[in-house]
Motif scaffolding. Sequence first.
Motif, short mmCIF file in Angstrom:
data_model
loop_
_atom_site.label_atom_id
_atom_site.label_comp_id
_atom_site.label_asym_id
_atom_site.label_seq_id
_atom_site.Cartn_x
_atom_site.Cartn_y
_atom_site.Cartn_z
N THR A 74 13.13 33.19 49.24
CA THR A 74 13.91 33.65 50.39
C THR A 74 15.15 32.77 50.52
O THR A 74 15.21 31.68 49.95
CB THR A 74 13.08 33.57 51.68
N GLU A 75 16.10 33.23 51.32
CA GLU A 75 17.38 32.51 51.40
C GLU A 75 17.59 31.87 52.77
O GLU A 75 18.69 31.87 53.31
CB GLU A 75 18.52 33.46 51.05
N GLY A 76 16.50 31.34 53.34
CA GLY A 76 16.62 30.53 54.55
C GLY A 76 16.61 31.29 55.86
O GLY A 76 16.84 30.70 56.91
N ASN A 77 16.30 32.60 55.83
CA ASN A 77 16.31 33.38 57.07
C ASN A 77 14.93 33.59 57.69
O ASN A 77 14.81 34.17 58.76
CB ASN A 77 16.93 34.76 56.80
N LEU A 78 13.89 33.13 57.01
CA LEU A 78 12.53 33.34 57.50
C LEU A 78 12.31 32.55 58.80
O LEU A 78 12.46 31.34 58.84
CB LEU A 78 11.53 32.89 56.43
N SER A 79 11.93 33.27 59.86
CA SER A 79 11.74 32.62 61.16
C SER A 79 10.32 32.77 61.71
O SER A 79 9.96 32.09 62.66
CB SER A 79 12.73 33.19 62.20
N TYR A 80 9.53 33.66 61.09
CA TYR A 80 8.18 33.92 61.61
C TYR A 80 7.21 34.04 60.45
O TYR A 80 7.38 34.90 59.58
CB TYR A 80 8.19 35.22 62.43
N VAL A 81 6.17 33.21 60.43
CA VAL A 81 5.14 33.28 59.40
C VAL A 81 3.77 33.21 60.06
O VAL A 81 3.47 32.26 60.80
CB VAL A 81 5.26 32.13 58.37
N TYR A 82 2.96 34.24 59.80
CA TYR A 82 1.59 34.30 60.34
C TYR A 82 0.64 34.59 59.19
O TYR A 82 0.79 35.59 58.48
CB TYR A 82 1.48 35.40 61.40
N ILE A 83 -0.35 33.71 58.99
CA ILE A 83 -1.33 33.88 57.93
C ILE A 83 -2.72 33.77 58.54
O ILE A 83 -3.03 32.80 59.23
CB ILE A 83 -1.16 32.82 56.82
N ASP A 84 -3.57 34.78 58.28
CA ASP A 84 -4.91 34.81 58.84
C ASP A 84 -5.89 35.14 57.71
O ASP A 84 -5.78 36.20 57.10
CB ASP A 84 -5.01 35.85 59.96
N MET A 85 -6.81 34.24 57.44
CA MET A 85 -7.76 34.42 56.35
C MET A 85 -9.19 34.23 56.86
O MET A 85 -9.43 33.55 57.85
CB MET A 85 -7.51 33.40 55.23
N SER A 86 -10.13 34.82 56.12
CA SER A 86 -11.55 34.57 56.40
C SER A 86 -12.25 33.98 55.19
O SER A 86 -13.43 33.67 55.24
CB SER A 86 -12.24 35.88 56.82
#
Length: 473
Positions: free
Chosen positions: A321-333
């Motif tokens: 990515t080029e620096g614009n990522l503002s939201y990251v959600y990761i959900d694992m089981s």
Amino acid sequence: MERLNIDCLILIFNELRTDKKSLHSCLLVNKVWCHLVVPILWGKYPWYVIDRKESEKLINVIISQLSSSSRKFLSENNVSLSSTILSKPLTFNYVSLCKFPGAENVSNIINIVNNYDFTKRRDLLEQEIYKLFISQCKNIKELSWETSQPLSLFPGALTCFSQLHSLRINMNIVSSNNLHEMAKICKDLNELIVNKYSQDTPGLISLIDAQRNLKSISFASYYIKKEREGTYEELSNVLARKGCTINNLYSSNLVGVISHSFLSSFINLKELTIYQYDDYKSEKIQEFQQYLAISKFPGLQSLKIGGVSCFKELAMLIEKTEGNLSYVYIDMSNKDAESTGMVIKAIADNCPKIEYLSTYLGPKDLIYVKPLLLHCSKLSRLRLKNLYENNIIGDELLDILTSSSPLSLNNIKLSGGWKYSINSIERFFESYRGRKLLEFGIKDNIHEDNFTIEHIKIIRKYINEGVIGHTNL
């Protein structure tokens, strides 16, 4: 001057569009005001009636606008409307002012008019109601299609649906043929939401193919049968053909069902959401992981992944990515998930605009937390969860948060599986004195040995002193 006054009134009434009571008062002033206010009221409020008597009044007005041919047709099929038809001519074409009704609204009309009769007469009345709205409503922007009625074939469909921007479809109800007909009319969708998708449907493929500038597409597939695995080639192909325009993809339970080769075509993607909670064979998951790893979304802003373990591949994706990522959600089981630290490192190195992060943290991942906090100065909400049985990193994590948290970080939730000493808790909260911690929480299972009454007392103390705004403890 009179025209100017009317323009001013329109501006005023539009400012009042959320104040139904005030608009109703304006309605009674004079004819000019009435003609200006009625379209606003009927455009916004008709389907928000709760009271039974008010609903009956509304429905009487709608039914009274059925054409003479519709009334005759219903009468010949033993659908009685006599008690609902108003005797006086209507002042306005109210139906043309309404927001297009959803399936629930139409069902409510039928239940009141037809007294919950579920015979063929119900389908006929439903048909005529939809015909009425399609003939009177021009250039609607949103449609939730949850009826088997062939909406795209009714008179006026071209004028009604040609300017649709958002379309939601229930694939359990809407037929392929009806979708194929809609594809001939509707070519400028910005958003397409497909619910209960269970097999390749030619009509849906045609509808997607017909779009000239589709921006957002969503699939929710809760009823896919295992024997249908691998039968979704056409869906994957049509998504690839539309990849250059789509910037928002949401999918639920499509991993292992269709090939995700189309991901490499989504070069302008800004939002990616993939949830997978069905259990599929490992080779099916691996295919998805492979395509995720080679995909490149330079403009990606939001990334949400749930149910499928792919930390390594996500890290590879984030690095491109080029620096614009503002939201990251990761959900694992998956308790056997690996490479959790790679995601945190990738975000620290490549995401200076990150504002929200929810991910997992293992004992070996602590070395990445400090760079994350130091490099991501806009981070405001942080959720860290524990996939592992090891619970000894609580104090070390709090010390890193104490020494390195950016001024923007004011909302923190941590795993309940880690141990936190009283001293580390106090040091952490003291670091927020003078810059309020809006929310602090402990997620997941809170072990009594890890979080005692003494911990609760400390937190309550800092709440009373205004250091903490809200907590779940």
